[in-house]
Design an enzyme around this catalytic site. Structure first.
Site, PDB file in Angstrom:
ATOM      1  CG  ASP A  96     -11.040  36.880 -13.559  1.00  0.00           C
ATOM      2  OD1 ASP A  96     -11.278  36.219 -12.597  1.00  0.00           O
ATOM      3  OD2 ASP A  96     -10.577  37.074 -14.505  1.00  0.00           O
ATOM      4  CD  GLU A 118      -4.550  36.291 -13.672  1.00  0.00           C
ATOM      5  OE1 GLU A 118      -5.789  36.416 -13.538  1.00  0.00           O
ATOM      6  OE2 GLU A 118      -3.908  35.516 -13.832  1.00  0.00           O
ATOM      7  CD  GLU A 132     -15.536  35.267 -14.636  1.00  0.00           C
ATOM      8  OE1 GLU A 132     -16.411  35.835 -15.538  1.00  0.00           O
ATOM      9  OE2 GLU A 132     -15.831  34.187 -14.087  1.00  0.00           O
ATOM     10  CG  HIS A 204     -14.908  27.120 -15.181  1.00  0.00           C
ATOM     11  ND1 HIS A 204     -15.252  28.487 -15.016  1.00  0.00           N
ATOM     12  CD2 HIS A 204     -13.645  26.927 -15.528  1.00  0.00           C
ATOM     13  CE1 HIS A 204     -13.994  29.251 -14.811  1.00  0.00           C
ATOM     14  NE2 HIS A 204     -13.041  28.348 -15.296  1.00  0.00           N
ATOM     15  NE  ARG A 206     -22.005  32.724 -12.247  1.00  0.00           N
ATOM     16  CZ  ARG A 206     -21.629  32.061 -11.286  1.00  0.00           C
ATOM     17  NH1 ARG A 206     -20.113  31.593 -11.400  1.00  0.00           N
ATOM     18  NH2 ARG A 206     -22.386  31.684 -10.229  1.00  0.00           N
ATOM     19  CG  HIS A 237     -16.529  24.153 -12.722  1.00  0.00           C
ATOM     20  ND1 HIS A 237     -17.298  24.300 -11.511  1.00  0.00           N
ATOM     21  CD2 HIS A 237     -15.245  24.748 -12.364  1.00  0.00           C
ATOM     22  CE1 HIS A 237     -16.872  25.245 -11.111  1.00  0.00           C
ATOM     23  NE2 HIS A 237     -15.942  25.499 -11.185  1.00  0.00           N
TER      24      HIS A 237
HETATM   25  C1  UD1 Z   1     -15.749  30.672 -10.119  1.00  0.00           C
HETATM   26  C2  UD1 Z   1     -15.429  32.281 -10.519  1.00  0.00           C
HETATM   27  C3  UD1 Z   1     -14.760  32.047 -11.957  1.00  0.00           C
HETATM   28  C4  UD1 Z   1     -13.453  31.214 -11.767  1.00  0.00           C
HETATM   29  C5  UD1 Z   1     -13.839  29.916 -11.297  1.00  0.00           C
HETATM   30  C6  UD1 Z   1     -12.885  29.024 -11.385  1.00  0.00           C
HETATM   31  C7  UD1 Z   1     -17.165  34.074 -10.001  1.00  0.00           C
HETATM   32  C8  UD1 Z   1     -18.082  34.594 -10.238  1.00  0.00           C
HETATM   33  N1  UD1 Z   1     -16.752  32.912 -10.632  1.00  0.00           N
HETATM   34  O1  UD1 Z   1     -16.791  30.429 -11.221  1.00  0.00           O
HETATM   35  O2  UD1 Z   1     -14.143  33.423 -12.190  1.00  0.00           O
HETATM   36  O3  UD1 Z   1     -13.070  31.137 -13.260  1.00  0.00           O
HETATM   37  O4  UD1 Z   1     -14.569  29.939 -10.203  1.00  0.00           O
HETATM   38  O5  UD1 Z   1     -13.220  27.772 -11.144  1.00  0.00           O
HETATM   39  O6  UD1 Z   1     -16.267  34.412  -9.186  1.00  0.00           O
HETATM   40  N2  UD1 Z   1     -18.880  24.194  -6.456  1.00  0.00           N
HETATM   41  C9  UD1 Z   1     -18.673  22.888  -5.535  1.00  0.00           C
HETATM   42  N3  UD1 Z   1     -17.607  22.696  -4.824  1.00  0.00           N
HETATM   43  C10 UD1 Z   1     -16.642  23.578  -5.367  1.00  0.00           C
HETATM   44  C11 UD1 Z   1     -16.609  24.790  -6.042  1.00  0.00           C
HETATM   45  C12 UD1 Z   1     -17.635  24.911  -6.505  1.00  0.00           C
HETATM   46  O7  UD1 Z   1     -19.564  22.398  -5.421  1.00  0.00           O
HETATM   47  O8  UD1 Z   1     -15.290  23.407  -4.658  1.00  0.00           O
HETATM   48  C13 UD1 Z   1     -20.232  24.579  -7.034  1.00  0.00           C
HETATM   49  C14 UD1 Z   1     -21.196  25.101  -5.955  1.00  0.00           C
HETATM   50  O9  UD1 Z   1     -22.492  24.575  -6.382  1.00  0.00           O
HETATM   51  C15 UD1 Z   1     -21.151  26.546  -6.087  1.00  0.00           C
HETATM   52  C16 UD1 Z   1     -20.930  26.586  -7.707  1.00  0.00           C
HETATM   53  O10 UD1 Z   1     -20.006  25.485  -7.983  1.00  0.00           O
HETATM   54  O11 UD1 Z   1     -22.264  27.215  -5.675  1.00  0.00           O
HETATM   55  C17 UD1 Z   1     -20.522  27.725  -8.469  1.00  0.00           C
HETATM   56  O12 UD1 Z   1     -19.182  28.206  -7.882  1.00  0.00           O
HETATM   57  P1  UD1 Z   1     -18.786  29.728  -7.992  1.00  0.00           P
HETATM   58  O13 UD1 Z   1     -17.686  30.073  -7.263  1.00  0.00           O
HETATM   59  O14 UD1 Z   1     -20.030  30.739  -7.636  1.00  0.00           O
HETATM   60  O15 UD1 Z   1     -18.675  29.877  -9.360  1.00  0.00           O
HETATM   61  P2  UD1 Z   1     -17.662  29.026 -10.389  1.00  0.00           P
HETATM   62  O16 UD1 Z   1     -18.505  28.595 -11.634  1.00  0.00           O
HETATM   63  O17 UD1 Z   1     -16.981  28.187  -9.509  1.00  0.00           O
HETATM   64  N1  UDP Z   2      -6.927  22.515 -12.549  1.00  0.00           N
HETATM   65  C1  UDP Z   2      -6.963  21.480 -11.414  1.00  0.00           C
HETATM   66  N2  UDP Z   2      -7.965  20.303 -11.564  1.00  0.00           N
HETATM   67  C2  UDP Z   2      -8.663  20.166 -12.776  1.00  0.00           C
HETATM   68  C3  UDP Z   2      -8.734  21.154 -13.640  1.00  0.00           C
HETATM   69  C4  UDP Z   2      -7.978  22.378 -13.477  1.00  0.00           C
HETATM   70  O1  UDP Z   2      -6.054  21.672 -10.534  1.00  0.00           O
HETATM   71  O2  UDP Z   2      -9.412  19.353 -12.584  1.00  0.00           O
HETATM   72  C5  UDP Z   2      -6.135  23.791 -12.203  1.00  0.00           C
HETATM   73  C6  UDP Z   2      -5.376  24.180 -13.626  1.00  0.00           C
HETATM   74  O3  UDP Z   2      -4.121  23.581 -13.442  1.00  0.00           O
HETATM   75  C7  UDP Z   2      -5.281  25.693 -13.530  1.00  0.00           C
HETATM   76  C8  UDP Z   2      -6.508  26.070 -12.595  1.00  0.00           C
HETATM   77  O4  UDP Z   2      -7.098  24.806 -12.162  1.00  0.00           O
HETATM   78  O5  UDP Z   2      -4.234  26.199 -12.788  1.00  0.00           O
HETATM   79  C9  UDP Z   2      -7.575  26.658 -13.588  1.00  0.00           C
HETATM   80  O6  UDP Z   2      -8.815  26.886 -12.924  1.00  0.00           O
HETATM   81  P1  UDP Z   2     -10.158  27.185 -13.431  1.00  0.00           P
HETATM   82  O7  UDP Z   2     -10.039  26.593 -14.701  1.00  0.00           O
HETATM   83  O8  UDP Z   2     -11.278  26.629 -12.482  1.00  0.00           O
HETATM   84  O9  UDP Z   2     -10.231  28.626 -13.286  1.00  0.00           O
HETATM   85  P2  UDP Z   2      -9.995  29.837 -14.158  1.00  0.00           P
HETATM   86  O10 UDP Z   2      -8.475  29.659 -14.588  1.00  0.00           O
HETATM   87  O11 UDP Z   2     -10.673  29.816 -15.422  1.00  0.00           O
HETATM   88  O12 UDP Z   2     -10.472  31.024 -13.606  1.00  0.00           O
END
Ligand code: UD1
Ligand code: UDP
Length: 368
Positions: A96, A118, A132, A204, A206, A237
């Site tokens: 999502d 999923e 999402e 994490h 939003r 995160h």
């Molecule tokens: C995203 C997804 C969320 C999912 C989550 C899993 C969207 C809108 N959000 O949220 O549904 O549950 O991922 O973790 O699709 N960043 C880093 N390094 C990384 C990853 C992220 O620095 O490896 C930082 C960056 O500043 C980036 C910010 O996190 O711009 C946000 O990343 P983004 O994918 O937009 O949103 P998440 O909060 O990670």
């Molecule tokens: N996870 C990981 N390292 C971490 C935290 C989570 O590998 O430090 C894994 C966890 O086992 C799970 C997935 O990340 O499978 C969940 O991702 P996240 O919580 O970022 O996203 P969501 O599932 O909420 O979309």
């Protein structure tokens, strides 16, 4: 030979698509291409490296603190180019995220069949989780194949008018990934006090940014202060809306350990070590019950009701009092703890990716 493009953008998509990609790579009739949008950079690479999957195409989309509009617009433009040059026979994406929503839409524009892994998770509240819930509704509207993890996700899709013949209940592939990983020698490279009970935390979402997330941090700090005999391990995160606040509010509490996101295998090791887990993660809500670990979910609603119904996951919201109350019950009341620490796996049996591969094989064989 048919060409299937498997797309991954963020950490959880990589974890849940890895078993699907590996299952399809065993099939002789298909050329599997892997597209990383890299909506996440480091966290995506961690998982892809762990599963030994090297993307064929990498869009390197992530920018620091990216906003939804720019992310969506950039993804649409880049996906257009990829679909024009790759011309896949089908595209698969999971979950999502913005990556998934844009992939589904790009497939529609290019008239390419899209398979949603999923499928059918719903809270029926567009604001929770945001964005999402809307992303998966859009992906569901555009999908040709709906790979629903559970019967209740199948029912959600039927309620939206999706035809039964287009839905297959597969189980969630997160359990495939977990079972593939749990048999390995898991090691958590963080020094912990073995005499303290460990509480593992992730957060994490939003919709929790701002005051709700500050409430969560306040509750974690009070919990740690009230219980010097526990340790809280919190891999933070990297989203700046989370990271900056977490380090500011929790960085100096002695029995709270903040660290970078853990690699997948060490994170599974941390879940196994934990007494219980506090999290707003979707994936963690699915994995922890299978490992027999209670989860307090930092949300008021969940699209994953199965573990709540089994009594092994509890919703506490981003609510200071409820987090403290329920965490303290788990620490102090052994019977309450035991009733939540039963190993159950309502989300899958580890064969989800096999079932997805079978559906696609049967479909394409019938076209030959
Ligand atoms: C995203 C997804 C969320 C999912 C989550 C899993 C969207 C809108 N959000 O949220 O549904 O549950 O991922 O973790 O699709 N960043 C880093 N390094 C990384 C990853 C992220 O620095 O490896 C930082 C960056 O500043 C980036 C910010 O996190 O711009 C946000 O990343 P983004 O994918 O937009 O949103 P998440 O909060 O990670
Ligand atoms: N996870 C990981 N390292 C971490 C935290 C989570 O590998 O430090 C894994 C966890 O086992 C799970 C997935 O990340 O499978 C969940 O991702 P996240 O919580 O970022 O996203 P969501 O599932 O909420 O979309």
């Amino acid at each position: 030979m048919k060409k299937i493009l498997c797309v991954v953008g963020t950490r959880p998509e990589a974890i849940k698509m890895a078993p699907v990609i590996l299952a399809l790579k065993n099939e002789p009739w298909v050329d599997v291409r892997v597209l990383a949008t890299a909506q996440h950079r480091h966290m995506l690479d961690q998982v892809m490296n762990f599963f030994g999957i090297d993307p064929d195409i990498d869009l390197n989309i992530m920018r620091p603190n990216q906003d939804l509009t720019t992310l969506t617009a950039r993804l649409m433009l880049e996906l257009d180019d990829v679909f024009l040059s790759e011309k896949p026979d089908a595209v698969l994406a999971q979950g999502d995220t913005t990556t998934v929503m844009t992939v589904a839409l790009a497939c529609f524009y290019h008239r390419i069949p899209f398979g949603h892994v999923e499928a059918g998770l719903r809270t029926w509240d567009m604001q929770n989780p945001f964005p999402e819930e809307m992303n998966r509704v859009i992906a569901g509207r555009l999908a040709q194949w709906h790979f629903a993890p559970t019967e209740s996700s199948r029912q959600n899709l039927l309620r939206e008018g999706i035809e039964d013949k287009d839905i297959v209940v597969t189980g969630n592939t997160v359990i495939d990934a977990l079972l593939m990983t749990a048999v390995k020698d898991l090691h958590l490279d963080i020094e912990l006090d073995d005499s303290s009970r460990l509480i593992l935390v992730t957060s994490h979402r939003r919709e929790n940014f701002g005051e709700p997330f500050r409430n969560i941090c306040r509750a974690l700090k009070t919990l740690a202060d009230n219980n010097p005999d526990i340790q809280i391990l919190y891999p933070v995160h990297p989203n700046p809306n989370v990271k900056d606040v977490a380090y500011e509010m929790l960085g100096t509490t002695t029995n709270i350990i903040l660290c970078e996101p853990l690699d997948y295998a060490p994170f599974i090791a941390a879940m196994k070590k934990a007494y219980f887990i506090i999290s707003d993660s979707g994936g963690v809500q699915e994995e922890a019950p299978a490992l027999g670990k209670p989860v307090l979910v930092l949300r008021d609603e969940t699209e994953r009701p199965e573990a709540v119904d089994c009594g092994v996951v509890k919703l506490v919201g981003p609510n200071y009092e409820r987090i403290l109350l329920e965490a303290q019950i788990l620490l102090d009341d052994e019977e309450a703890y035991k009733s939540m620490a039963r190993g159950v796996s309502p989300y899958g049996d580890g064969k989800g990716s096999e079932r997805i591969a079978t559906v696609l094989r049967d479909y394409f064989k019938s076209k030959l």
